[in-house]
Motif scaffolding. Sequence first.
Motif, short mmCIF file in Angstrom:
data_model
loop_
_atom_site.label_atom_id
_atom_site.label_comp_id
_atom_site.label_asym_id
_atom_site.label_seq_id
_atom_site.Cartn_x
_atom_site.Cartn_y
_atom_site.Cartn_z
N ASN A 77 0.89 -1.29 0.01
CA ASN A 77 0.10 0.15 0.23
C ASN A 77 0.72 1.08 0.05
N LYS A 78 0.75 2.19 -1.06
CA LYS A 78 1.26 3.46 -0.93
C LYS A 78 0.31 4.47 -1.06
N SER A 79 0.44 5.41 -0.21
CA SER A 79 -0.52 6.50 -0.51
C SER A 79 0.37 7.80 -0.30
N SER A 80 -0.06 9.02 -0.91
CA SER A 80 0.48 10.26 -0.53
C SER A 80 -0.56 11.39 -0.56
N THR A 81 -0.10 12.40 0.25
CA THR A 81 -0.76 13.80 0.19
C THR A 81 0.13 14.77 -0.23
N SER A 117 3.31 7.75 2.38
CA SER A 117 3.44 6.45 3.40
C SER A 117 3.37 5.15 2.43
N ALA A 118 4.31 4.10 2.68
CA ALA A 118 4.17 2.95 2.05
C ALA A 118 4.38 1.90 3.02
#
Length: 139
Positions: free
Chosen positions: A57-61, A66-67
């Motif tokens: 799971n990789k997410s970004s703002t 965040s990974a």
Amino acid sequence: MFLSFLVGAVFFSCSCNPEKIASLAMKGMESMMGEGFLPSDEIRALGGFQNVSVNLNKSSTEDSESATIFLKLQNGDPLVLGNQPEVLARKCAEIYVRDFENASDYQQITVQFIQSDPQNPDNFAMQEYEFQVEDLLSS
């Protein structure tokens, strides 16, 4: 057109051997995600787990990224899990990070131990342990 030929060749040449098809699919997934993406038999054997899986799971703002690697280990040996599960979780995380060539692209690894009731699959217990990938790579 070449892709259609390749897919057809794989399915027609392997139609009598479903294990070969599964093996080719797994190799294809590992080539896309990176060597060692699929949890090893060593991890499975460590806790006597019936099922092992992984989710990336990789997410970004705008200001952060965040990974996380989620390593899900299901229906392990209760005797092994009952004796210091946090030590077992760390060992499983260390092995996974060691084997997965793209592990350094992730900040965290979350190890989930899931025990389900064979009579009622809706009844389950979960323990979760989180580690920093950087710490595991340096140890």
